[in-house]
Design an enzyme around this catalytic site. Structure first.
Site, PDB file in Angstrom:
ATOM      1  N   ASN A 172       1.001  -1.142   0.031  1.00 46.16           N
ATOM      2  CA  ASN A 172      -0.004  -0.034   0.028  1.00 46.16           C
ATOM      3  C   ASN A 172       1.004   1.280   0.011  1.00 46.16           C
ATOM      4  O   ASN A 172       0.880   1.963  -1.253  1.00 46.16           O
ATOM      5  CB  ASN A 172      -1.004   0.056   1.073  1.00 46.16           C
ATOM      6  CG  ASN A 172      -2.002   1.119   1.110  1.00 46.16           C
ATOM      7  OD1 ASN A 172      -1.798   2.020   0.327  1.00 46.16           O
ATOM      8  ND2 ASN A 172      -3.040   1.108   2.104  1.00 46.16           N
ATOM      9  N   ASP A 173       1.521   1.632   1.053  1.00 50.30           N
ATOM     10  CA  ASP A 173       2.037   2.816   1.131  1.00 50.30           C
ATOM     11  C   ASP A 173       3.351   3.143   0.140  1.00 50.30           C
ATOM     12  O   ASP A 173       3.390   4.168  -0.325  1.00 50.30           O
ATOM     13  CB  ASP A 173       2.658   2.830   2.583  1.00 50.30           C
ATOM     14  CG  ASP A 173       1.948   3.289   3.476  1.00 50.30           C
ATOM     15  OD1 ASP A 173       0.742   3.839   3.423  1.00 50.30           O
ATOM     16  OD2 ASP A 173       2.302   3.052   4.964  1.00 50.30           O
ATOM     17  N   VAL A 174       3.968   1.849  -0.360  1.00 48.09           N
ATOM     18  CA  VAL A 174       5.114   2.096  -1.200  1.00 48.09           C
ATOM     19  C   VAL A 174       4.389   2.167  -2.547  1.00 48.09           C
ATOM     20  O   VAL A 174       5.151   2.605  -3.425  1.00 48.09           O
ATOM     21  CB  VAL A 174       5.949   0.777  -1.073  1.00 48.09           C
ATOM     22  CG1 VAL A 174       6.517   0.583   0.188  1.00 48.09           C
ATOM     23  CG2 VAL A 174       5.115  -0.395  -1.586  1.00 48.09           C
ATOM     24  N   THR A 175       3.112   2.094  -2.708  1.00 50.11           N
ATOM     25  CA  THR A 175       2.573   2.584  -4.120  1.00 50.11           C
ATOM     26  C   THR A 175       1.646   3.929  -4.020  1.00 50.11           C
ATOM     27  O   THR A 175       1.256   4.208  -5.035  1.00 50.11           O
ATOM     28  CB  THR A 175       1.585   1.590  -4.789  1.00 50.11           C
ATOM     29  OG1 THR A 175       0.413   1.383  -3.630  1.00 50.11           O
ATOM     30  CG2 THR A 175       2.406   0.011  -4.644  1.00 50.11           C
ATOM     31  N   ALA A 188       1.151   3.983   7.225  1.00 47.12           N
ATOM     32  CA  ALA A 188       1.323   5.459   7.516  1.00 47.12           C
ATOM     33  C   ALA A 188       0.278   6.058   7.887  1.00 47.12           C
ATOM     34  O   ALA A 188       0.428   7.545   8.221  1.00 47.12           O
ATOM     35  CB  ALA A 188       2.128   6.108   6.166  1.00 47.12           C
TER      36      ALA A 188
END
Lengths: 643, 98
Positions: free
Chosen positions: A394-397, A435
């Site tokens: 999630n966050d990394v995209t 995050a």
């Protein structure tokens, strides 16, 4: 300096260089095994050298203790190394780390009693404190990773104040220890040891308990660094230069990894240490509603998108690890490649719970590492790829990292997933990631397909769809032809036919084939269905002559002369694994020799193993098998209209 | 050996280690970390020395319990760490040769 000592120092120097050489070999996959072996051998030699240098070999009592404990440690270590599963790697690394820390703490504590000067004294108490906090911190991290403890950050009341106070007390204790020695305050050393141990242990807990799941890569790296530092300081206390040097190297490596992880997560180390981790957890309902609609719309074409894609990038995340879906990811990638699609994997540096976590998992399922690309190497390729499959990341995209000023992820390097022509997101839910920042991808109306739920379920569905598309494409031409030309057809009904109430269609099919001049027989396995004779009842109900129904023993020899065999909702009763898969529940069970037919058409609902849980090798056979998946009522209707 | 020299050794080895490790690609970060983890068990040297010193200063029982525990823990760290790293790397390598 005696010659003996000089010789010892030279050997220590050589061993240090050897270990450094071993580490440098770890930078390439091909040489890494050798590098690890070299480091291991150097460590073994260092142990022997130490035994000789400190004259342990001549002291029988000491030697006995050392050898016995060495043997015990070796045995446990080997046991652990052999038994651990790859998925448990993060917690194992954390746990082993803690052991090293505790060992350093013990060395520090012991040396406090025997220290001869202030340098030794200070370093030994520092070794004790750092070792103790490494131990408790690692233990907490391991418990969290193993899910024996809630992975979410635990923040105590006045947490900040508590940790700061602890640090101040630690400094006071260290100063007090030195003052105690210089001015002979007669505080017993044992008391100081206990205080230092308590403070260090407590600090470790306070620090690790506040770190949440996704910050674990940073924490583990940091603890790794600390365990090296603890060893190094312990080495200073006892004046062992080899220990100082190697501990220093480990400390540096841990620090480097910590830096890389921090950068990749857009965190400052201080924030992690101070527990400024997760932010808001609010989830907007509007997003959730959005999805329901999209899901339906998307399901229709997702397999076509993949089928027609020239280039697909797969982005794995911690969700893949949680769902243990790496095997399915591999199957999907294989299927796509069979279609001539180029498949690459994009690995974000902090995907997962430890540095390189995704690489290990994907490697475990035989995905060649050449296909795994780092962020910088692949980020420009997203815009050229036809489809991007996100599995539990999630966050990394999250494109919000580029422009959502003020959010925790602002400025964090991300994978440019949003540039792909079509994005398939297989995440568990739509909640913001760790995050706490909502992912704007979820809301995009075009080019995004959301497949929510456990990744192992959604991916399986995706895989089934893909296979089906595959199958349909090649078979549509041939299946009907085959049936039209068949001289002899055997139909094998099973419980799936009953479930789909497809017996009337089966009858129509058999009549149609008979009118084409084919000899149609039905092969009834004794346990097909849910009661003895279940199939016979259903087929009779549909008006099929009972002369056409054959028992297993009467018909089994005829399969090899059969042009086409149609299986309708039967699995275990025709699973060839029963002949040779020893140890499985169906081994030895009499089966219908469906696999001997020239061509087999299987109209089953899906490719899951049957009731017995044993995979059916027929499904995987390359030639002579046609899979028509889905409700038998539907697939049979299609088949009928094709003829 | 003087404190200054020891600290110097620490600083130099740290810097050299840092420079070398910088070359390791993120693909191998987990094996690197578990390898480093194994190396942090080098504190085994300290543990062995402690057993020796404790036996001299106190007695074999204390030394056996306290020092022995340190040796066991450090050895698990060393053997477990190297073993697991080896397993992982072999896994990577197997695919590489394909």
């Amino acid at each position: 300096m005696s010659e003996f000592e000089l010789f010892y120092y030279i050997i220590c120097g050589i061993l240090t260089v050897t270990i450094l050489f071993g580490i440098s070999l770890m930078s390439k996959v091909k040489t890494a095994v050798m590098g690890n072996l070299i480091s291991a051998i150097a460590t073994a030699i260092a142990i022997v050298v130490t035994l000789i240098y400190y004259d342990i070999l001549s002291q029988s009592v000491v030697l006995t203790i050392c050898l016995i404990t060495l043997a015990i440690g070796t045995y446990i270590g080997m046991y652990v190394a052999k038994r651990v599963k790859m998925i448990q790697m993060p917690e194992l690394v954390a746990l082993l780390n803690g052991f090293g820390g505790l060992a350093s703490a013990i060395v520090g504590a012991c040396t406090m009693f025997t220290s001869k000067n202030n340098f030794e004294l200070v370093t030994s108490i520092l070794a004790l404190i750092v070792g103790a906090l490494t131990f408790t911190g690692s233990l907490i991290a391991a418990l969290k990773l193993a899910k024996l403890m809630n992975g979410r950050p635990v923040v105590w009341n006045k947490h900040q104040l508590i940790t700061t106070t602890t640090i101040i007390f630690i400094i006071i204790t260290v100063v007090l220890t030195v003052v105690n020695r210089i001015y002979d305050l007669e505080i017993p050393v044992l008391a100081l040891v206990i205080i230092a141990l308590a403070l260090g242990s407590f600090f470790g807990i306070a620090f690790a308990i506040r770190v949440g799941g996704a910050d674990m890569p940073i924490t583990i790296s940091l603890l790794n660094s600390l365990s090296g530092v603890a060893g190094s300081i312990a080495g200073m206390a006892i004046g062992d230069i080899l220990l100082v040097a190697v501990g220093g190297i480990v400390g540096a490596s841990g620090l480097l990894l910590t830096q890389i992880m921090c950068k990749a997560m857009n965190r400052s180390l201080m924030d992690i240490l101070l527990g400024k981790t997760s932010v808001s957890t609010k989830v907007t309902k509007t997003v959730v509603e959005h999805v329901k609609v999209e899901e339906k719309k998307a399901d229709v074409d997702v397999s076509d998108v993949l089928k027609n894609a020239k280039k697909v990038i797969i982005v794995p995340g911690y969700g893949m690890a949680l769902a243990q879906a790496q095997q399915l990811v591999k199957q999907i990638s294989d299927t796509l490649e069979k279609n001539g699609t180029e498949v690459k994997f994009a690995i974000h540096p902090v995907a997962g719970r430890m540095p390189g976590h995704m690489n290990v998992l994907l490697c475990e399922v035989d995905i060649p590492y050449e296909k795994l690309y780092e962020l910088n190497d692949i980020n420009d390729e997203f815009k050229d790829c036809d489809a991007c499959i996100v599995v539990g990341a999630n966050d990394v995209t999250n494109p919000a990292a580029r422009d959502a000023v003020g959010t925790p992820i602002y400025g964090m390097p991300i994978l440019n997933v949003d540039q792909a022509k079509h994005i398939i997101i297989c995440n568990y839910d739509l909640k913001p990631g760790y995050a706490g920042v909502e992912n704007s991808l979820y809301k995009r109306s075009k080019g995004v397909t959301l497949l929510l739920g456990n990744a192992s379920v959604t991916l399986k569905q995706l895989l089934n769809d893909l296979v089906e598309v595959n199958v349909k494409k090649q078979e549509n031409k041939s299946t009907s032809e085959l049936l039209k030309q068949a001289k002899k057809v055997i139909i094998v009904p099973g419980y799936g036919m009953a479930l789909a109430q497809a017996q009337h269609l089966v009858k129509q099919l058999s009549e149609k084939l008979a009118s084409n001049g084919a000899n149609v027989k039905f092969a009834i396995h004794p346990v097909a269905g849910r009661m003895p004779g279940h199939m016979n009842v259903l087929l009779c109900e549909a008006g099929i002559e009972y002369e056409q129904l054959y028992e297993m023993n009467d018909v089994n020899d005829e399969f090899k002369d059969t042009d086409v065999c149609i299986v309708v909702g039967a699995n275990d009763v025709m699973n060839p694994a029963a002949r040779n898969a020893e140890g499985t529940p169906i081994y030895g069970m009499p089966i219908l020799n469906v696999d001997q037919a020239k061509h087999v058409i299987i109209c089953n609902y899906d490719l899951k193993p049957g009731y017995a849980g044993v995979e059916n090798p027929l499904y995987k056979r390359e030639s002579g098998v046609t899979l028509l998946l889905g409700n038998a009522g539907e697939t049979l209707k299609n088949l009928l209209s094709d003829i | 050996m003087s404190a200054l020299v020891i600290i110097l050794i620490f600083v130099v080895s740290t810097i050299v280690g840092y420079l070398i490790i910088k070359n390791v690609p993120s693909l191998l970060h987990t094996p690197l970390m578990s390898g480093m983890n194994a190396l942090s068990g080098i504190t085994i040297l300290g543990a062995l020395t402690t057993v020796s010193i404790m036996t001299k200063e106190f007695n074999a029982v204390i030394s056996g319990i306290v020092g022995g525990l340190a040796v066991i823990l450090a050895m698990i760290n060393v053997v477990g760490g190297f073993g697991v790293t080896h397993r992982m790397l072999k896994m990577f390598n197997k695919k590489g040769s394909k």
